[in-house]
Design an enzyme around this catalytic site. Structure first.
Site, mmCIF file in Angstrom:
data_model
loop_
_atom_site.group_PDB
_atom_site.id
_atom_site.type_symbol
_atom_site.label_atom_id
_atom_site.label_comp_id
_atom_site.label_asym_id
_atom_site.label_seq_id
_atom_site.Cartn_x
_atom_site.Cartn_y
_atom_site.Cartn_z
ATOM 1 C CG HIS B 17 13.502 20.788 50.476
ATOM 2 N ND1 HIS B 17 13.296 19.530 50.983
ATOM 3 C CD2 HIS B 17 13.085 21.652 51.448
ATOM 4 C CE1 HIS B 17 12.796 19.620 52.202
ATOM 5 N NE2 HIS B 17 12.658 20.888 52.509
ATOM 6 C CB CYS B 36 7.084 21.694 52.347
ATOM 7 S SG CYS B 36 7.568 21.187 53.990
ATOM 8 C CG HIS B 42 11.573 25.392 53.240
ATOM 9 N ND1 HIS B 42 10.727 24.847 52.306
ATOM 10 C CD2 HIS B 42 11.843 24.408 54.126
ATOM 11 C CE1 HIS B 42 10.478 23.591 52.629
ATOM 12 N NE2 HIS B 42 11.143 23.288 53.725
ATOM 13 C CG HIS B 44 15.476 21.685 56.314
ATOM 14 N ND1 HIS B 44 14.691 22.048 57.386
ATOM 15 C CD2 HIS B 44 14.621 21.454 55.289
ATOM 16 C CE1 HIS B 44 13.413 22.026 57.028
ATOM 17 N NE2 HIS B 44 13.331 21.675 55.754
ATOM 18 C CG ASP B 81 27.347 22.086 51.601
ATOM 19 O OD1 ASP B 81 26.383 22.395 52.339
ATOM 20 O OD2 ASP B 81 28.496 22.528 51.774
ATOM 21 C CG HIS B 82 26.050 26.149 50.899
ATOM 22 N ND1 HIS B 82 26.583 25.270 51.808
ATOM 23 C CD2 HIS B 82 25.815 27.295 51.588
ATOM 24 C CE1 HIS B 82 26.684 25.861 52.987
ATOM 25 N NE2 HIS B 82 26.219 27.092 52.884
ATOM 26 C CD GLU B 129 13.040 18.341 56.680
ATOM 27 O OE1 GLU B 129 12.752 18.016 55.523
ATOM 28 O OE2 GLU B 129 12.193 18.647 57.536
#
Lengths: 138, 142
Positions: B17, B36, B42, B44, B81-82, B129
């Site tokens: 994100h 951020c 980047h 998580h 996801d991904h 996170e």
């Protein structure tokens, strides 16, 4: 959408020494109440502090409080305790015992100066096996 | 004595994100969002705890069959996801994918789907996170 509450929690840590001792009481009393925590020259812990804030999520930033502001406020409160002897070096503990209960009350008092009513819950780990919680219930 | 029983299941998804508000200056974005704002995003490894409540069925001994919960929540989590949350999901076109906002989106999707498919009440969600940062969302009346 259903009305919801949102809380964000973040874990911080500091390391400090302390000694549990009531100065007005004799050695026998202190030994009985505090046992090894009464050790004359003190001892220390890596404290872990989980701080929770609660409040509306700002529609622009998407945050309850910008994390940079949150981190800065916490730093101001925690840095003075880190690598210090609480009873000798922090004024509050001149007349409060440095138990987990009192430390968590002290942290609440200090953090509330910056976080105000958004401060929702504190969870202070003294060791892996004991923790203290303070939560707003009004 | 009144009691409440809940069951929670954990899900994981990995996503990237970026925090950025277009009509703010770069300075303002950097001041508020710090690291951020990194332009390509980047990521998580998020961990989602889904907690539901309700009566325990006397026959099955369950609030909800865990495989049902896994199927319903899994389908929702799969969308994240991904993915690069800003561009690859429809939820963050006009809001920043902060942990608070991701949790709010997940809560809304889960609440609706659990009610529709399983007739079950979403009690709370917790979205990590990282190990040291999480957001809880629960209904206002609790």
């Amino acid at each position: 959408m259903k009305k919801v509450q949102v809380a964000l929690s973040k874990v911080f840590s500091f390391s400090a020494a302390h000694r549990l001792h009531v100065p007005e009481k004799d050695q026998a009393f202190n030994q009985q109440i505090y046992d090894k925590c009464n050790n004359l020259n003190g001892h220390g812990h890596d404290y872990y502090l989980e701080i929770s804030i609660k409040g509306p999520v700002n529609t622009k930033t998407g945050m309850i409080i910008p994390l940079t502001d949150f981190d800065q406020a916490v730093e101001k409160v925690i840095a003075p305790l880190d690598h210090r002897h609480l009873d000798h070096e922090i004024d509050y503990f001149k007349n409060h015992r440095s138990t987990g209960e009192e430390i968590v009350k002290y942290l609440w008092q200090e953090l509330e100066k910056y976080l105000g009513k958004k401060l929702f819950r504190l969870k202070l780990w003294e060791t892996n096996n004991n923790y203290f919680e303070l939560e707003r219930i009004d | 004595m009144k009691k409440k029983i809940t069951i929670s299941k954990k899900f994981e998804f990995s996503a990237s994100h970026r925090y950025w508000i277009d009509h703010w200056s770069a300075e303002k974005n950097n001041e508020v969002f710090g690291l951020c704002t990194s332009p390509y995003g980047h990521g998580h490894n998020y961990e989602l705890h889904v907690t539901v409540s309700g009566p325990v069925d006397p026959q099955t001994g369950m609030i909800i069959n865990l495989s049902t919960l896994k199927a319903i929540a899994g389908k929702i989590v799969e969308q994240f996801d991904h993915k690069f949350l800003n561009l690859d999901t429809p939820y963050f076109k006009d809001r920043v994918p902060t942990t608070e906002n991701i949790a709010l989106v997940l809560y809304e999707l889960l609440d609706e789907q659990l009610k529709k498919e399983a007739g079950i009440t979403l009690e709370k969600i917790r979205l990590y996170e990282r190990g040291d940062l999480y957001v809880d969302v629960w209904p206002e009346d609790k």
